[in-house]
Design an enzyme around this catalytic site. Structure first.
Site, PDB file in Angstrom:
ATOM      1  N   HIS A 164       0.810  -1.217   0.000  1.00 47.03           N
ATOM      2  CA  HIS A 164       0.000   0.000   0.000  1.00 47.03           C
ATOM      3  C   HIS A 164       0.845   1.271   0.000  1.00 47.03           C
ATOM      4  O   HIS A 164       0.348   2.344  -0.353  1.00 47.03           O
ATOM      5  CB  HIS A 164      -0.978   0.007   1.181  1.00 47.03           C
ATOM      6  CG  HIS A 164      -0.340   0.269   2.507  1.00 47.03           C
ATOM      7  ND1 HIS A 164       0.252  -0.713   3.253  1.00 47.03           N
ATOM      8  CD2 HIS A 164      -0.218   1.410   3.230  1.00 47.03           C
ATOM      9  CE1 HIS A 164       0.720  -0.197   4.380  1.00 47.03           C
ATOM     10  NE2 HIS A 164       0.447   1.092   4.392  1.00 47.03           N
ATOM     11  N   HIS A 226       8.255  -2.241   2.183  1.00 52.28           N
ATOM     12  CA  HIS A 226       7.833  -0.847   2.063  1.00 52.28           C
ATOM     13  C   HIS A 226       8.986   0.094   1.717  1.00 52.28           C
ATOM     14  O   HIS A 226       8.906   0.879   0.758  1.00 52.28           O
ATOM     15  CB  HIS A 226       7.199  -0.374   3.372  1.00 52.28           C
ATOM     16  CG  HIS A 226       5.930  -1.077   3.739  1.00 52.28           C
ATOM     17  ND1 HIS A 226       4.980  -1.457   2.810  1.00 52.28           N
ATOM     18  CD2 HIS A 226       5.437  -1.455   4.944  1.00 52.28           C
ATOM     19  CE1 HIS A 226       3.972  -2.039   3.437  1.00 52.28           C
ATOM     20  NE2 HIS A 226       4.226  -2.056   4.716  1.00 52.28           N
ATOM     21  N   LYS A 326      10.035   1.139  16.224  1.00 50.27           N
ATOM     22  CA  LYS A 326       8.805   1.234  17.005  1.00 50.27           C
ATOM     23  C   LYS A 326       9.123   1.748  18.409  1.00 50.27           C
ATOM     24  O   LYS A 326      10.236   1.617  18.901  1.00 50.27           O
ATOM     25  CB  LYS A 326       8.133  -0.136  17.125  1.00 50.27           C
ATOM     26  CG  LYS A 326       7.333  -0.556  15.906  1.00 50.27           C
ATOM     27  CD  LYS A 326       6.574  -1.846  16.195  1.00 50.27           C
ATOM     28  CE  LYS A 326       5.620  -2.168  15.077  1.00 50.27           C
ATOM     29  NZ  LYS A 326       4.565  -1.152  14.920  1.00 50.27           N
TER      30      LYS A 326
END
Length: 482
Positions: A164, A226, A326
């Protein structure tokens, strides 16, 4: 255009959080006609009415800003079948008919080979398409095996390995900024650009995703797919067209040009770490190893950084740094293109002069150019910032991807050889990390990440990193590589 979407794993988080709102957005934009049908399948004991209620709940949470009529249209188009998606008889009953279908595998990637084999045994109607989410395999060998199974099922043009990120407005704007502006394209090379940073840092911690994340980690979850995809768009040669063949050929060229890292390189040019207990804004965050569902023995990283170089005419001498973490202090999600310094400053300026940086904000979306200009005092330089806001996209990223699947345009999907090349690039890193040639560092949740590598800090982490580095340097010297 295919008029039926079959979602395998239809009651999972991916389906509810992204696919259902994307379908509602397509309805709202007029891209789906009244005859469109959605079939959901999973092992859960649900009726069609129960599935529709499930969709309604997710759309209320994730698509509340979409028109009520579009949300109702998605719900009305939905039907449900309980099925074992690895069983050929269940799959055959699910497909039901000769009409082409688009099958979306909203499933754990570990199930892909079994599901593809079941689909091949069941037989797909001519013209059908299959959609897979990243990661495409778990390593180079499994990616090749998966591609071989897919080739036995449908033609490559009918395989949509979706990412995406490629449909995000700002990622698309990288191409627009490069290829439609004469002021930029002549500068888009190593003569003028020293470094490109592709960063996806987030304050979000594990947030209950241990079942998936602890088996993957930051390198496979973000960098291998990604961030490498964004690298391709930043670094590729201008394609003849943005059609699927020209665009994907140029992306593969970039991946093929990536210089493979040696063990020596991996120690110097990669980092891995995981967050320890800390505080992010107003909340306490436990250590990653204390998160529910985490197996500390796996040594899963929550922070990964890799520096790459491209062996080609345009980019020799430019560093590409890919980083994702993260549980950090703040979100930073951008592509930062850092230009080289000017050869001479005639101003008599005594302070530090920052290089020009062109930033493509990925989330939130935007475009920023950091410049230097003259200040109020003669000969004094000051920093300037030019910003641009992008128009909101007509469709969310998943809406764009689903529309491409239904229309049969694979330009923004990842071709089989491209998926394999991405694994080839990172295989040396995975191998060296498995052998612990690069230490697994720690950083407090809510910090900026691991401490600078070459600083002797008060804690044992950076010292350990240096000891590992000295060990590998010694090995390299023995091999004549130092």
């Amino acid at each position: 255009m295919i008029g039926r979407l079959v979602v395998l794993g239809a009651t999972g988080d991916l389906s509810g959080r992204f696919l259902m709102p994307a379908l509602a957005a397509l309805h709202a934009a007029g891209h789906l006609d009244e005859g469109f049908r959605l079939t959901g399948a999973s092992r859960e004991e649900l009726t069609t009415e129960g599935f529709r209620e499930w969709i309604t709940d997710w759309l209320d949470r994730q698509g509340g800003d979409l028109p009520a009529g579009a949300r109702r249209a998605v719900v009305a188009s939905a039907h449900y079948r309980r099925a074992d998606v690895t069983d050929q008889e269940d799959v055959r009953a699910l497909i039901d008919g000769d009409e082409p279908v688009a099958l979306y595998l909203a499933l754990p990637p570990s199930l892909f080979p079994q599901v593809v084999s079941a689909l091949r045994s069941a037989g797909l109607p001519a013209g059908s398409r299959i959609v897979l989410e990243k990661p495409f395999g778990e390593d180079l060998d499994s990616a090749r095996e998966l591609n071989a199974r897919l080739a036995e099922l449908v033609p490559e043009q009918a395989v949509f390995r979706v990412d995406h990120f490629l449909a995000m407005t700002t990622v698309q704007n990288v191409l627009g900024s490069r290829l439609a502006n004469r002021v930029l394209e002549p500068l888009w090379n190593s003569t003028h650009i020293a470094e490109v940073e592709i960063v996806w840092d987030e304050s979000l911690a594990l947030e209950g995703r241990a079942g998936y994340y602890d088996r993957v980690g930051a390198l496979k979850d973000m960098v291998q797919n990604h961030l490498l995809q964004v690298l391709c768009l930043v670094a590729m040669e201008p394609p003849v067209t943005l059609g699927e063949r020209d665009l994907r050929d140029r992306k593969v060229d970039v991946l093929r040009s990536v210089r493979l890292l040696t063990e020596y390189d991996v120690v110097h040019r990669t980092r891995r770490a995981r967050y320890a207990a800390g505080r992010i804004e107003d909340r306490d965050v436990p250590s990653y190893t204390d998160e529910e569902g985490v197996d500390p023995g796996r040594g899963t990283e929550t922070f990964a950084e890799v520096e790459l170089e491209l062996d080609n005419w345009r980019w020799a001498g430019t560093t590409f740094r890919l980083r994702s973490g993260k549980g950090l202090r703040a979100d930073r999600k951008e592509v930062a293109v850092r230009f080289r310094q000017v050869p001479h400053l005639p101003f008599g300026h005594t302070g530090e002069v920052e290089p020009n940086v062109l930033r493509f904000g990925l989330e939130p979306e935007g475009l920023t150019l950091d410049l230097m200009g003259t200040g109020a005092r003669a000969g004094h330089l000051t920093e300037l910032e030019l910003t641009a806001e992008l128009e909101p996209a007509e469709l969310p990223a998943y809406g764009r991807l689903l529309l491409d699947v239904l229309r049969g345009d694979p330009a923004l999907s990842i071709r089989g050889d491209e998926a394999e090349e991405a694994w080839r690039v990172l295989t040396p890193v995975l191998t060296a990390w498995e052998r612990d040639l690069v230490p697994l560092e720690e950083y407090p949740a809510g910090s900026d990440g691991p401490a600078p590598r070459h600083t002797y800090g008060p804690g044992p982490v950076t010292r350990e990193a240096l000891l590992h580095e000295e060990t590998v340097l010694g090995t390299a010297a023995d091999d004549g590589r130092s």
